[in-house]
Structure formats: C-alpha cells, structure tokens
Enzyme design. Structure first.
Site, short mmCIF file in Angstrom:
data_model
loop_
_atom_site.label_atom_id
_atom_site.label_comp_id
_atom_site.label_asym_id
_atom_site.label_seq_id
_atom_site.Cartn_x
_atom_site.Cartn_y
_atom_site.Cartn_z
N ASP A 171 -3.09 -4.64 0.71
CA ASP A 171 -4.00 -4.11 1.72
C ASP A 171 -3.11 -3.52 2.82
O ASP A 171 -1.91 -3.79 2.89
CB ASP A 171 -4.95 -5.19 2.26
CG ASP A 171 -6.17 -4.56 2.97
OD1 ASP A 171 -6.13 -3.35 3.27
OD2 ASP A 171 -7.15 -5.29 3.22
C1 BGC Z 1 -9.14 -2.70 4.51
C2 BGC Z 1 -9.17 -2.17 3.09
C3 BGC Z 1 -9.09 -0.67 3.10
C4 BGC Z 1 -7.82 -0.26 3.83
C5 BGC Z 1 -7.65 1.25 3.90
C6 BGC Z 1 -7.94 -2.17 5.27
O1 BGC Z 1 -8.02 -2.51 6.60
O2 BGC Z 1 -9.12 -4.10 4.50
O3 BGC Z 1 -10.35 -2.58 2.45
O4 BGC Z 1 -9.11 -0.17 1.80
O5 BGC Z 1 -7.87 -0.76 5.15
O6 BGC Z 1 -8.60 1.81 4.70
#
Ligand code: BGC
Length: 697
Positions: free
Chosen positions: A260
């Site tokens: 993530d």
């Molecule tokens: C989120 C993810 C997301 C990523 C990119 C993160 O903060 O937890 O689910 O895909 O950001 O936007």
C-alpha cells in the site's frame, strides 16, 4: 595522392554505413527473434528470456514506483511500466463513470452484475491508458464504524469471496490487473498505519483470509496489495508468514505483491518476506535494494524471483501484445451509464414497508414534499482514494423531480431544512402536512465515512433524527431514505415511520435509482451485506484484539450473544412476497464425501414480478470446538413473475462444512449432523433440513 585519400574516405564511409546498417538491422532482427516478444511462446519462456536480458539496475527498476501511479518504462527492451489507478468504484484518474460503491454492489448479492460492473470499470481503465486496477477491497467489515466499510463487500467471508472473485474476473477480462487489497486484517482506519492486529489463527483463516484466498485461487488475481497495519507484530509488507508462507506457498499465488502507498518500512526484510513492488516510490526498493545486493544481504536470485512475478503479470495482462492506448470515447459510455443505474437500482434495500405504503402510486399523487440533508446532494461514494469524479451525478431530489415529469408537484426547501434541528418553520409544516407523501433523505457523506478515519458512533449527523421525528409527526405518510456507506442507527424513529429504504452510496445514478424504487419502476431486491444494530451498546469494543475463535463479527456475534439487531444481515423486502417449499437434500441424509446438492422451490406469492436472494446457512449441530451458530455458504438470486415458482439449486462441497483445525493446520469436517437453513435473511430462516457426515471407512 588525392585519389588515395578519396578512396580511403570512401571506404571508411562505406564501412561506417555497413556498421550502422548491421547495427540497425541486427538489432531489429535480434528483437524480432526475441522469445519474449513472441506472443505464441509460453509465458514462462517469455519471462525467462526477458529476465535474462535485464541488467541488475533494470531489474530493480521493475520493483518500485517512480510516481504515484506508475513504475518506470524500460525503453531499451520495450517493457511498459505499471500504469495504475484506484478502482473499487470506478477509475479515479480524471473523470469516469462512478458506479455504486462496493458495499452497494455487495447489497445486490449478484455475481453477474458485479462481474459486468468490474468489466466496465476495467474497460474504462484501459481506455485511460492504464492497466492496473487498485481494487477490489475484500477486507471484512468487522465493525460498521470502520471508515472504509463502504469500500468493501460487507461482514461475511462467503459473500465477500463470491463478489471479490466476480470483480477480479470482470476487471481482468479486459486485460487489466486486479489488485486485491489490503492483505490482511485492515479492518480499522484509526491508527491504520501503526495498528498491531492480534488475531488468532482460526479467526484469521475462517473470517479474514477467505476472500483473499478465493480471489487468488478462483479469481486468479494478478496482484495483491499489502495492508498498512501489522499482523502479529509484523508490518504486512514484511510479514513472511502472510506473504511467503500463506499467499505464495500455500495458496500458490502467481502474481506480484505490491505495498500500500507508504506501507513498506524496510528493504531487506520486505524483499525477503515476499514483497515484490514498493509504491508509490522506490524508497526502500530503489538504491537501498541495489546496495543490499552488492553487499550480499540480498541475493540476486531473490530479485529475480520478484521481477519474474512482475513480468509474468505484465505478460498475462497482455501488455506486450496489446498496446494500452488511451481511447477517451470509451469512458462513461451510454452502456456504462445504464450499468451504473442498473447496479444502483438493484443495490437498494427495502428495510420496512408497513401497509404497503410503497411503491407510491403516481396516479393518486398531486404533491410530494422532499426534505432531509441528503435530498439535494448526490452522495455518490465515500471519502479517500476510491472517490470517483463523474461527468454528472443525480441527487434524490433530481431523480424524484424527473420521475414526476409534470404530473405532480415536488416541494423542497433547502434553507428551511437546514434549520430543522431548531424546529421546522411554519412554511415547511404547511407544505409537509399538505403533501400526499413525504420523502426524507437522510444519512452520511464522504466526509463522515472516509478512508483514514473511523466513525465514533453510528448516529445520524446532528439534527437528522429530530428532523425525521418532526416530519413524521406532521405527516404519517413519511418515507425515509437513508443514504450511507455503512449502518446507521434508526432507533429514535424506526417504529414511527411506515417505510424505510437503505441506499448505500450509489454512484452517479443514485437519484434516478431511488426514484425508480419509490415509484415501483424497480421492485427492490437488495439485501443487507452488514447487520444494522439497534443501539450502540450492541457493538463490541472496536479494538485491535480480534474475536475469540469460533465467534466472528456481524451476525455471528449477534447470534452468539442472543442480540436482536435492528435489521439482520441478509434482510431486504420486496413489493411482492416469496414462499419457500420442498427442500431436498441429495444424497439422502448422510454422506462421507459431503458433496451435497440442495434444492428448494421458491414461489412468488404476490402479483408483481420480483427477485429474491435465497440464502443458505450451515449450522454444525455439535462440534469439538465452538463454532458460529450459522454461517452463510450459498446464495442464489431468482427472478419470478407473480404466481411463478422456480427451483433453486445449491451445490455444496466439504469446504461449506469445515472449520480450521489449529492443530492439524488445515480445514476439517467432523463427522456428525449439520443443519441446512434456507431463508430470506440470516434471521428469517424459512425452511430447514439436515445432512450428516459419516465417518470414512
Ligand atoms: C489506500 C489504497 C490505495 C492507495 C492509492 C492508499 O492510501 O489505502 O487503497 O489504493 O492509497 O491511492
């Protein structure tokens, strides 16, 4: 002399041209012959071939981002970098079709619709020149206060697995990589980057992992995203047990693991534990990884292992064989708008309908009053990375106005409604009392339900309960429409209001869908994917300590502690009624194999056509360990004309009866009796049967 010089210059230029030509043609020939470029060659050979052509530096560049959405291209060998976009409810880069949020899609309990929605989303992603969808989210709604509840498929592992798989297959049918997230136990937003989840092995295996496993094994997802939190004291991005042992070794995952955004905290530990790609930027996987290799802390074969996964996913997504070219006209097409409407309509749950107040008979209506904080805004989704910017959106008020055409009057006043908490103005009281029907649209929004923050409680925002109570005291024909991404409390007014519909964040077409349900264009057929509690005190504390073995969240918890929720998991009414008859279980009542077929006849006992989601729960009558009272193991949607009957079939295998045995380290089915419970919700079981597992000889 001059002649000799001329001859030499001439020969030299000739040689140079020959060299250039050889270089150009030679290169082209060698590229043309390259196995990795041959779309008919087996993928593993293409991967090996390409890997062999990469320098260490080039390999490492495959493993980390260069900006928020991409990893770098390798121009020398023609390898496209990853081009990503968030994807649970629609493409989040630029404008795109905003489909209902995943919790709404879960409320449809419709595998095919989830597949089609995801395929449309995948097509839009490709049309925007991207080919990696950062979704679906298959984290379990462990507590309805969870800030990202709206982004997931609800509280049940079976429902989440089925819809997660449909989603992965839909997205990947468009040559787009699905990224199943967030692995694992990302069930809480407060403190999400530091939480240390302590979950026992049985609960982990039975509740929090099944949807991931199904997406890997049945969906064949090409990517899995790690969660921010720790599980068992270890960050998920460097969690050997989760990544290497369970995901890759046990489940046979063949894609790549991506962190993530900012969830990677180390170089050596992460790459060794099975993280393959770091996002958004190569902070630990850039130069530090190169240095780790040169210092001998990471062997090059470990790098190769990760690069192979990345390349394999790119080959499987067809990136080498099909150019990912932007085609803007394929975004927000008429078909996709229609699909957004279909999904929104089918996601609406009729919670209550006393005296068959709904559907409204437009022929008998001359005026409708519409009020409430969410009436004049289209609450299309929850907050955070999944929020889509649509080309247009329709609020409930707009939907109702367009349904009215010029046939009846629609009264609304935002200004008066804002003062609702201080009591309604006399003008609003005039308007409400005179209306033939009153529609109050309440609920939350993307600021209240958002990534990064949990809700402290489930109360409607300030003033809304009072507003409903006051309106219904003036006009008893009040219909409440709740627009939210998760459960809200309704206890203050639920017994005073004759009709309530639940509309989970419904995407760009939400308002039209609400109007279609109110006026009976759509017979409601959604079912709750989460339990709605009656009071806050029904919820257990929302901490990092997970449920004891055999308990689980949602209806499992309510069953165990004999709590009666306001609306049970799986609940949802229709404008017609369904009877359940003739439950048959084959083979007979006892079996060794537990390959069981269950059939049941569903009869539409009303006059209008409608759809029912027939749910099958299993209860282990006596087990050597504590097990939930019942668990969802099958559901089928059936559409019936008034008076029509159809037979619904469920096919169960051993996994439907199994629990995770911590000593044997596997799922087991114990001999004994199992109840088969078939019904219209988890608390409305209509017909029962039994099947026994015999001890094998
Ligand atoms: C989120 C993810 C997301 C990523 C990119 C993160 O903060 O937890 O689910 O895909 O950001 O936007």
């Amino acid at each position: 002399m001059i002649k000799r010089e001329f001859l030499l210059t001439y020969l030299f230029s000739l040689l140079l041209s020959l060299l250039c030509l050889t270089a150009v043609f030679g290169k082209r020939n060698s590229t043309e012959k390259a196995i990795y470029r041959d779309s008919s060659a087996p993928i593993e050979r293409r991967v090996e071939d390409l890997l062999g052509r990469l320098t260490l530096q080039e390999k490492i560049l495959q493993l980390g981002g260069n900006n928020n959405w991409n990893t770098p291209d390798n121009r020398r060998l023609g390898i496209a970098g990853f081009k990503m976009a968030d994807g649970p409810a629609g493409v989040t880069i630029g404008r795109a079709t905003c489909f209902p949020s995943p919790i709404a899609l879960a409320a449809t309990w419709d595998r095919d619709l989830n597949y089609r929605t995801a395929a449309a989303l995948g097509a839009e992603l490709r049309a925007k020149g991207r080919y990696v969808a950062l979704g679906p989210t298959v984290n379990i709604v462990r507590d309805p206060r969870g800030g990202r509840s709206f982004e997931s498929f609800g509280e049940d592992p079976y429902l989440s697995s089925q819809l997660g798989v449909a989603y992965v297959k839909g997205v990947q049918s468009k040559n787009v990589i699905a990224t199943v997230k967030h692995f694992a136990c990302n069930n809480q937003e407060d403190g999400r980057k530091t939480n240390n989840v302590l979950v026992n092995e049985r609960t982990l295996r039975e509740i929090y992992l099944p949807a991931f496993k199904a997406c890997v094994q049945q969906g064949k997802c090409l990517s899995v995203m790690t969660a921010y939190n720790k599980v068992g004291h270890q960050y998920c991005s460097e969690n050997w047990y989760l990544l290497n042992t369970i995901l890759k070794d046990e489940w046979g995952f063949e894609g790549y693991v991506v962190s993530d955004w900012g969830a990677c905290h180390s170089t050596v530990n992460s790459i060794l534990a099975g993280l393959d790609v770091e996002k958004p930027k190569a902070r630990y996987f850039g130069r530090p990884l190169r240095e780790a290799v040169s210092r001998g802390k990471v062997q090059e074969k470990i790098i190769d292992r990760a690069v192979k996964r990345v390349l394999r996913a790119k080959f499987l997504a067809g990136v080498f064989d099909k150019r990912v070219k932007p085609t803007p006209k394929l975004v927000n097409t008429i078909e996709h708008q229609g699909l957004a409407l279909e999904a929104a309509r089918k996601s609406i749950v009729l919670l209550k309908n006393e005296g068959a107040l709904l559907p409204l008979d437009r022929k008998k209506i001359s005026s409708i009053y519409v009020g409430g904080s969410n009436a004049n805004v289209a609450v299309i989704g929850g907050g955070g990375s999944s929020l889509v910017t649509p080309y247009y959106s329709v609020s409930a008020l707009e939907g109702i106005r367009s349904a009215a055409g010029g046939d009846f009057q629609v009264l609304f006043s935002q200004a008066r409604q804002r003062r609702a908490s201080r009591g309604l103005s006399s003008q609003v009281r005039q308007a409400v009392s005179r209306a033939d029907a009153v529609i109050v649209v309440v609920g939350t929004n993307s600021e209240i339900e958002t990534e990064g923050r949990d809700r402290a409680d489930l109360y409607l925002p300030r003033g809304q309960d009072e507003f409903v109570e006051e309106i219904v005291s003036i006009n008893p024909n009040t219909i409440v429409v709740v627009v939210s991404g998760s459960a809200v409390l309704m206890n203050d007014w639920i017994d005073k209001v004759p009709a309530v519909i639940q509309c989970f964040f419904g995407g760009q077409e939400m308002g039209n869908a609400i109007a279609d349900v109110l006026f009976g264009v759509q017979n409601p057929c959604g079912k709750l994917p989460i339990t709605f509690p009656r009071w806050m005190k029904q919820l257990p504390p929302f901490t990092n300590l997970y449920e004891p073995p055999g308990e689980g969240p949602g209806y499992r918890f309510y069953d165990k502690y004999r709590q009666v929720p306001l609306f049970a998991f799986g609940h949802g009414l229709s404008y017609t009624t369904f009877d359940y008859k003739n439950l048959k279980i084959a083979p007979g009542n006892s079996t060794v194999e537990m390959d069981v077929t269950v059939t049941v006849d569903i009869h539409n006992s009303g006059k209008v056509a409608g759809s029912e989601v027939v749910q099958l729960y299993i209860s282990d009558v006596r087990a050597s360990v504590e097990r939930p009272e019942k668990e969802l193991k099958g559901f089928e949607r059936v559409t019936l004309e008034g008076g029509e009957t159809k037979t619904v079939t469920f096919t169960l295998d051993e996994s439907a009866f199994a629990f995770y045995d911590i000593k044997a380290k596997m799922f087991v089915v114990e001999p004994g009796v199992f109840d088969i419970l078939v019904g219209s919700s988890s608390s409305d079981i209509r017909i029962k049967g039994i099947v026994s597992k015999e001890r094998g000889k």
